[in-house]
Write a protein that holds these residues in place. Structure first.
Motif, mmCIF file in Angstrom:
data_model
loop_
_atom_site.group_PDB
_atom_site.id
_atom_site.type_symbol
_atom_site.label_atom_id
_atom_site.label_comp_id
_atom_site.label_asym_id
_atom_site.label_seq_id
_atom_site.Cartn_x
_atom_site.Cartn_y
_atom_site.Cartn_z
ATOM 1 N N HIS A 108 44.054 67.298 41.029
ATOM 2 C CA HIS A 108 43.168 66.945 42.134
ATOM 3 C C HIS A 108 44.026 66.624 43.356
ATOM 4 O O HIS A 108 45.114 66.049 43.235
ATOM 5 C CB HIS A 108 42.333 65.724 41.739
ATOM 6 N N PRO A 109 43.577 66.983 44.561
ATOM 7 C CA PRO A 109 44.380 66.710 45.759
ATOM 8 C C PRO A 109 44.735 65.236 45.941
ATOM 9 O O PRO A 109 45.814 64.912 46.422
ATOM 10 C CB PRO A 109 43.501 67.225 46.907
ATOM 11 N N ILE A 110 43.850 64.329 45.533
ATOM 12 C CA ILE A 110 44.169 62.901 45.656
ATOM 13 C C ILE A 110 45.296 62.534 44.701
ATOM 14 O O ILE A 110 46.185 61.743 45.037
ATOM 15 C CB ILE A 110 42.918 62.038 45.383
ATOM 16 N N THR A 111 45.292 63.128 43.509
ATOM 17 C CA THR A 111 46.384 62.887 42.558
ATOM 18 C C THR A 111 47.708 63.357 43.129
ATOM 19 O O THR A 111 48.738 62.677 43.016
ATOM 20 C CB THR A 111 46.102 63.615 41.231
ATOM 21 N N LEU A 112 47.701 64.518 43.759
ATOM 22 C CA LEU A 112 48.930 65.054 44.346
ATOM 23 C C LEU A 112 49.457 64.139 45.445
ATOM 24 O O LEU A 112 50.657 63.831 45.500
ATOM 25 C CB LEU A 112 48.673 66.458 44.910
ATOM 26 N N VAL A 113 48.560 63.686 46.322
ATOM 27 C CA VAL A 113 48.972 62.801 47.415
ATOM 28 C C VAL A 113 49.451 61.456 46.878
ATOM 29 O O VAL A 113 50.454 60.907 47.336
ATOM 30 C CB VAL A 113 47.806 62.616 48.409
ATOM 31 N N GLN A 114 48.746 60.936 45.880
ATOM 32 C CA GLN A 114 49.139 59.648 45.300
ATOM 33 C C GLN A 114 50.538 59.722 44.710
ATOM 34 O O GLN A 114 51.363 58.827 44.922
ATOM 35 C CB GLN A 114 48.143 59.227 44.215
ATOM 36 N N ARG A 115 50.829 60.798 43.981
ATOM 37 C CA ARG A 115 52.154 60.940 43.373
ATOM 38 C C ARG A 115 53.245 61.083 44.432
ATOM 39 O O ARG A 115 54.353 60.566 44.266
ATOM 40 C CB ARG A 115 52.166 62.136 42.424
ATOM 41 N N GLU A 116 52.920 61.778 45.505
ATOM 42 C CA GLU A 116 53.887 61.902 46.597
ATOM 43 C C GLU A 116 54.194 60.538 47.194
ATOM 44 O O GLU A 116 55.349 60.181 47.417
ATOM 45 C CB GLU A 116 53.350 62.832 47.683
ATOM 46 N N CYS A 117 53.142 59.768 47.464
ATOM 47 C CA CYS A 117 53.322 58.441 48.056
ATOM 48 C C CYS A 117 54.089 57.525 47.111
ATOM 49 O O CYS A 117 54.977 56.772 47.543
ATOM 50 C CB CYS A 117 51.965 57.819 48.383
ATOM 51 N N GLU A 118 53.756 57.581 45.832
ATOM 52 C CA GLU A 118 54.462 56.757 44.856
ATOM 53 C C GLU A 118 55.953 57.083 44.844
ATOM 54 O O GLU A 118 56.799 56.181 44.772
ATOM 55 C CB GLU A 118 53.865 56.962 43.466
ATOM 56 N N GLN A 119 56.273 58.374 44.907
ATOM 57 C CA GLN A 119 57.670 58.784 44.885
ATOM 58 C C GLN A 119 58.413 58.281 46.122
ATOM 59 O O GLN A 119 59.554 57.823 46.034
ATOM 60 C CB GLN A 119 57.761 60.317 44.801
#
Length: 349
Positions: A108-119
């Motif tokens: 999901h696009p929110i999952t992708l953005v969340q993982r980017e931010c977490e990294q």
């Protein structure tokens, strides 16, 4: 007494043979070793014995207790092994004649953005925490300097549950727990509190192109000596430039939030319309992305931190809106729609 112990030992052995699952085994353990169990009950009869008899009897009871404990442990291992073998043997054979499935799923696009931010935040030394979606009134409001009947509660139309708890209306509900978890390291070891905690939030409000009743945020806090607004701006601009791979135009404007003082709204120039105005940004050219500010002294006190010695900043990053900006999604409702035609465009590299 020895006769009584032999009776218990024999009865236990017979019941243990019949136990075929972990539930039955747990019932046997409680029956013999629980607070009201047979073996525990033997100790209560010791008051009738003399001093020397108590010593001998106590040793015999301990031997029996150890025997039963060991037998239960061994039986548990056997049961788990059988369950594992049964699970393995129950796996159906693969149908080699079936055609291969070529279509891949996607994140999901929110999952992708969340993982980017977490990294990004992880690379800057922030811990990543998780928190419950169901919280207490204290966590969601009172610990954040929002007492009962405070007008700020009207800003968030909250879903209350019949047991008095509620669906968290913002990720700030985890702040108090985070401060209490890390305050010892802050005070005794001088390690700053740096944590982010993403999660799903809920508000009972009308939906439109830029509002949903279920959305994702990422709360972030940093507490140490001499923390200022400049620290907040640095971390936010660093995160945004990493996520979008370019400099992002931002602005800070005053905003009221009871848990920060001073408080700000961090807006970014709308990337969907290029700042010209569209339904996603309410035709303003700007999109509210991140309420933020310096943590209110009362909030620090509630978390066990002395506001005279420590300061900090907090922000509530809108992951849903960040995903809209990154992927050019014009209507926030598409993200919760389950529409595969929309969501399948976004695949992990």
């Amino acid at each position: 007494m020895s006769e009584k112990m032999n009776e218990i030992r024999q009865a236990f052995t017979e019941k243990l043979k019949k136990a075929v699952n972990t539930q039955a085994l747990e019932e046997i353990r409680i029956e013999y070793l629980g607070k009201k169990g047979s073996v525990t009950g033997l100790m209560k009869t010791m008051k009738e014995l003399s001093g020397e008899e108590k010593k001998t009897f106590g040793q015999q009871v301990n031997v029996l207790k150890n025997e039963i404990t060991k037998a239960i442990s061994e039986k548990l291992g056997q049961i788990k092994q059988k369950e594992l073998e049964a699970e393995i043997n129950s796996v159906p054979d693969f149908d080699l004649s079936a055609p291969p499935v070529l279509d891949r799923g996607s994140y999901h696009p929110i999952t992708l953005v969340q993982r980017e931010c977490e990294q990004v935040f992880k690379s800057m030394g922030f811990a990543i925490e998780e928190y419950s979606e169901i919280v207490t009134d204290y966590e969601c409001f009172e610990a954040l300097n929002i007492p009962k009947h405070h007008p700020a509660r009207d800003m968030q139309d909250t879903y209350y549950l019949t047991n008095g708890q509620l669906l968290k209306s913002h990720t700030s509900a985890a702040q108090n727990a985070i401060y209490k978890k890390y305050r010892k390291a802050l005070i005794e070891d001088g390690k700053p509190i740096k944590a982010i905690f993403p999660g799903r939030c809920f508000r009972n409000e009308a939906t439109d192109a830029c509002h949903e009743n279920t959305f994702f945020q990422m709360e972030g806090v940093m507490v140490d000596k001499n923390i200022s607004i400049s620290n907040l701006i640095f971390f936010m601009k660093t995160m945004l430039s990493e996520v979008f791979q370019k400099d992002i135009k931002v602005r800070l404007r005053p905003g009221f939030f009871p848990f920060v003082e001073p408080g700000f709204e961090l807006d970014i120039s709308c990337l969907i319309c290029g700042g010209e105005g569209c339904p996603s940004c309410k035709h303003s050219g700007w999109l509210e992305l991140c309420p933020c500010g310096m943590i209110h002294p009362e909030v620090l006190k509630a978390g066990g931190i002395d506001p005279e010695e420590y300061t900090g900043f907090a922000f509530g990053l809108g992951l849903t809106r960040l995903a809209m900006m990154k992927y050019g999604i014009k209507d926030i409702r598409d993200l919760n729609s389950g529409n595969l035609k929309v969501l399948s465009q976004f695949t992990a590299e």
